[in-house]
Write an enzyme that holds these catalytic residues in place. Structure first.
Site, PDB file in Angstrom:
ATOM      1  N   ARG A 149       8.790 -11.665 -15.494  1.00  0.00           N
ATOM      2  CA  ARG A 149       8.345 -10.717 -16.120  1.00  0.00           C
ATOM      3  C   ARG A 149       9.589  -9.395 -16.239  1.00  0.00           C
ATOM      4  O   ARG A 149       9.477  -8.739 -17.560  1.00  0.00           O
ATOM      5  CB  ARG A 149       7.344  -9.967 -15.252  1.00  0.00           C
ATOM      6  N   GLU A 176       0.955 -16.886 -12.577  1.00  0.00           N
ATOM      7  CA  GLU A 176       1.840 -16.478 -11.444  1.00  0.00           C
ATOM      8  C   GLU A 176       2.320 -17.712 -10.782  1.00  0.00           C
ATOM      9  O   GLU A 176       1.695 -18.913 -10.680  1.00  0.00           O
ATOM     10  CB  GLU A 176       0.816 -15.929 -10.344  1.00  0.00           C
ATOM     11  N   LEU A 217      -0.490  -4.135 -14.594  1.00  0.00           N
ATOM     12  CA  LEU A 217      -1.805  -3.682 -14.313  1.00  0.00           C
ATOM     13  C   LEU A 217      -2.106  -2.497 -13.575  1.00  0.00           C
ATOM     14  O   LEU A 217      -1.338  -2.418 -12.425  1.00  0.00           O
ATOM     15  CB  LEU A 217      -2.864  -4.939 -13.526  1.00  0.00           C
ATOM     16  N   ALA A 262       0.832  -1.089  -0.079  1.00  0.00           N
ATOM     17  CA  ALA A 262      -0.113   0.047  -0.054  1.00  0.00           C
ATOM     18  C   ALA A 262       1.009   1.188   0.041  1.00  0.00           C
ATOM     19  O   ALA A 262       0.650   2.369  -0.662  1.00  0.00           O
ATOM     20  CB  ALA A 262      -0.763  -0.039   1.222  1.00  0.00           C
ATOM     21  N   GLU A 291     -11.748 -12.754 -11.535  1.00  0.00           N
ATOM     22  CA  GLU A 291     -10.542 -13.677 -11.099  1.00  0.00           C
ATOM     23  C   GLU A 291     -10.011 -13.156  -9.898  1.00  0.00           C
ATOM     24  O   GLU A 291      -9.626 -11.803  -9.610  1.00  0.00           O
ATOM     25  CB  GLU A 291      -9.864 -14.169 -12.310  1.00  0.00           C
ATOM     26  N   LYS A 329      -6.832 -12.296  -7.634  1.00  0.00           N
ATOM     27  CA  LYS A 329      -5.475 -11.878  -8.068  1.00  0.00           C
ATOM     28  C   LYS A 329      -4.503 -12.685  -7.055  1.00  0.00           C
ATOM     29  O   LYS A 329      -4.419 -12.406  -5.977  1.00  0.00           O
ATOM     30  CB  LYS A 329      -5.205 -10.326  -7.775  1.00  0.00           C
TER      31      LYS A 329
END
Length: 673
Positions: free
Chosen positions: A134, A171, A83, A34, A111, A113
């Site tokens: 990635r 993932e 995203l 966060a 879906e 995450k």
């Protein structure tokens, strides 16, 4: 204003890159997700207001994680996007508005995450040829050999008509139960622990030796497709069906929704059931289902416009570490724990968090007085991840491990050479160990005795009603009412007296393996206890067996065997056995005519939730009918019993060709059919 904005943007870019390096390369984040999202959003806002100051290589223009440590760099065929995130329903509504301005009444796919490590897999003519992290979205690290060790990932696709080229994205994750077991084994061996399942997955996938990765029960779930030749999809949901038909692991936890209200219901459901999933999730991903509509909406420089991640409130927060204290467990292990300013995390307010051992405190660099990052997931005890060094004032001080037990005064020591833990050797009379052992006897993991919780255990010892666990099954109402815990305000007998006595009587007939667990023999949990009970049949036989005989039992091993021999060699431990046996506690495997041995000689592994059996209940049923319940799938496994939401054990069974059965077929076997 522009100079001030430029200065702040430079600060933010440097700070964000530093945190990306700690997160992606070191797997040691020092701020919460966060807090990181807040920094990125601040930079995005400043760039939107001052577009002339936006740098081409700004973190807002690229996917994070473009750092390399040791693996060869390779380009993705098609760029791997990140995203954008939203954090409440108002922000989600704004995203809906933008989508529906161009696409009236779209279908949305929702879906969960998965909180794991992003991976890009390339199949050529149905064969897995490459696995890349990635990275920065254009280039990733080649982890092909390590990826190929993941048990639920096929090296060869199924079917006759296979695509010439197909990139699939997903993932890599650690199932929570497997992660906890790994950390327990690392802790027992005195090795560095992983902070959380995501870090565990990343650390396991980035091993130089693929054999180390193979030893870790990683799993993968796929949720996207990149470049492809020879296969086409009309929708996201249709793609998942086709990928599954090819043998690829996709999630069943998705739903196609026709309205915003349905999307919000899906989000709320998994917010409420977040910890019912076998892996960690940190939100819900919402995608426009139609691929032609996805193409129409397009992309920004770093993320698709047709998808958004709704992030749940963080389960990592910061607070002040007021002190470090120690607790003494049922086997004498001394564990440091953090005493903190109260803070709310994962739906509850916490003041204590584990620090594992003195070496972990040094490794994490935690000082008393630090602002620290803590984490709590599900029912797991909160854990201190590390300090926020930037907030130090200079008044912080180092923790010094005590040399004597805080409860009994005994001198603490390592019980064996190289043992990272220190223990109180006063196992018989240390109040802390006694309290913890008696409490454990009453727990669901052991004899499941109603009323015998932590307060009752403390009351029995404080009032000197019992000296140790050997007296537990000799309790009477007359003895119990000498404690305030078991009396009413007027001094008469409380209702919990009869409840406890009835529960103790019922506990005497629990299966032998539960009695073994209740003895608190170091390293002996339910799996080893069931193996001992099945193989040897009685406490007497277990106590007389040699270390080698015990170690040869499947599910026991050398370390557990030596611990068992050591335990039974202690005189006062033998007194516990003698007293319990006189009281009628089960000391042998009970074979009755009512329970025919229909499963004799069969080994079962259970994965997923069952309708007619609890987790403990299914193990007891298998053992009572002559079978063996194992925790891991091997070639020796006869059946894998699959319930709802099965884990990686199902994939392992399919890989080894072990028969997979459902609950209905298990009941048929139970009935001898």
């Amino acid at each position: 204003m522009s100079n001030k904005a430029r200065h702040r943007m430079t600060e933010l870019i440097n700070e964000i890159r530093d945190h990306q390096f700690k997160y992606y390369v070191l797997d040691q984040p020092t701020i919460t997700d966060a807090q990181f999202d807040a920094l990125l959003r601040e930079l995005q806002t400043l760039e939107d207001k001052n577009p002339e100051l936006r740098e081409p290589d700004s973190p807002t223009q690229h996917v994070g994680g473009g750092f390399s440590t040791q693996f060869e760099q390779r380009d993705h065929i098609e760029k791997m996007m990140s995203l954008d995130n939203v954090f409440d329903t108002d922000e989600l509504a704004q995203w809906f508005d933008r989508v529906e301005k161009e696409i009236p009444q779209p279908q949305y796919l929702c879906e969960v995450k998965v909180d794991g490590l992003a991976i890009n897999l390339t199949y050529e003519n149905g064969v897995l040829v490459r696995g890349l992290t990635r990275g920065n979205g254009v280039t990733g690290e080649d982890v092909t050999l390590n990826v190929k060790t993941i048990r639920n990932l096929p090296h060869q696709l199924k079917g006759d008509s296979l695509p010439a080229i197909m990139e699939v994205r997903g993932e890599v994750f650690f199932p929570i139960q497997a992660f906890n077991e790994l950390n327990e084994s690392l802790e027992e061996a005195g090795k560095q622990l992983f902070a959380n399942p995501r870090n565990g997955a990343a650390g396991s996938l980035r091993q130089k030796d693929p054999r180390v990765t193979a030893s870790r029960p990683l799993s993968v779930v796929l949720h996207g497709v990149g470049a492809r030749e020879g296969i086409e999809f009309e929708s996201q949901s249709g793609a998942y069906q086709q990928l599954k038909a090819l043998g690829l692991p996709t999630s069943d936890r998705f739903k196609v929704c026709g309205t915003r209200a349905e999307v919000e219901t899906f989000i709320q459901y998994y917010s409420d059931h977040r910890h019912d999933v076998e892996h960690e999730i940190d939100g819900v991903v919402i995608k426009v289902d139609s691929l032609s509509q996805q193409k129409q909406l397009g992309f920004t420089s770093r993320a698709p416009k047709w998808a958004i991640a709704y992030k749940y409130p963080p389960e990592e927060v910061t607070t002040v570490l007021l002190d470090i204290k120690v607790s003494v467990g049922r086997t004498g292990r001394v564990t440091p724990f953090a005493y903190m300013e109260p803070v709310k995390v994962a739906g509850s307010t916490v003041t204590n968090a584990t620090l594992h051992n003195a070496e972990e405190i040094v490794r994490k660099g935690v000082l008393i007085g630090d602002t620290v990052v803590i984490r709590k997931a599900g029912d797991v005890i909160p854990e201190v991840l590390g300090p926020v060094v930037e907030k130090r004032t200079g008044t912080e001080r180092a923790f010094v491990m005590p040399t004597h037990c805080p409860e009994c005064g005994g001198e603490l020591r390592a019980m064996s050479e190289g043992d990272v833990d220190i223990r109180c050797p006063n196992t018989q009379s240390c109040p802390a160990q006694l309290r913890e052992r008696i409490y454990y006897i009453g727990s669901r993991a052991a004899l499941d005795i109603d009323v015998l919780g932590y307060e009752a255990a403390s009351a029995l010892l404080d009032a000197k009603i019992i000296d140790d666990e050997s007296d537990l099954f000799d309790l009477t109402a007359e003895k119990l009412v000498t404690s305030e815990f078991f009396t009413k305000k007027d001094g008469s007998q409380a209702a919990n007296v009869d409840k406890l006595l009835a529960a103790l009587e019922e506990a005497k007939s629990r299966p032998l393996w539960r009695t073994i667990v209740a003895l608190s023999i170091r390293h002996v949990g339910p799996t080893a206890a069931q193996a001992l009970a099945t193989s040897l049949g009685s406490i007497k036989a277990i106590s007389q067996a040699s270390a080698q005989e015990l170690a040869d039992i499947d599910g026991v091993g050398q370390i557990i065997a030596e611990s068992i021999v050591e335990w039974f060699g202690v005189k006062w431990h033998q007194e516990i056995i003698s007293q319990w046996e006189k009281a009628g506690v089960c000391m042998v495997v009970q074979q009755t005519e009512q329970l025919p041995q229909t499963l004799a000689g069969l080994t079962f592994v259970v994965t997923g939730g069952l309708e007619s059996f609890s987790r403990d209940g299914i193990s007891e049923t298998i053992a009572a009918h002559g079978g063996k319940a194992s925790s891991s799938v091997s070639k020796k496994t006869d059946y894998v019993l699959v319930g709802s939401d099965p884990g990686s054990k199902l994939a392992k069974a399919q890989e080894l060709g072990v028969p997979v059965i459902d609950e209905a077929r298990f009941k048929e076997l139970l009935a001898g059919k």
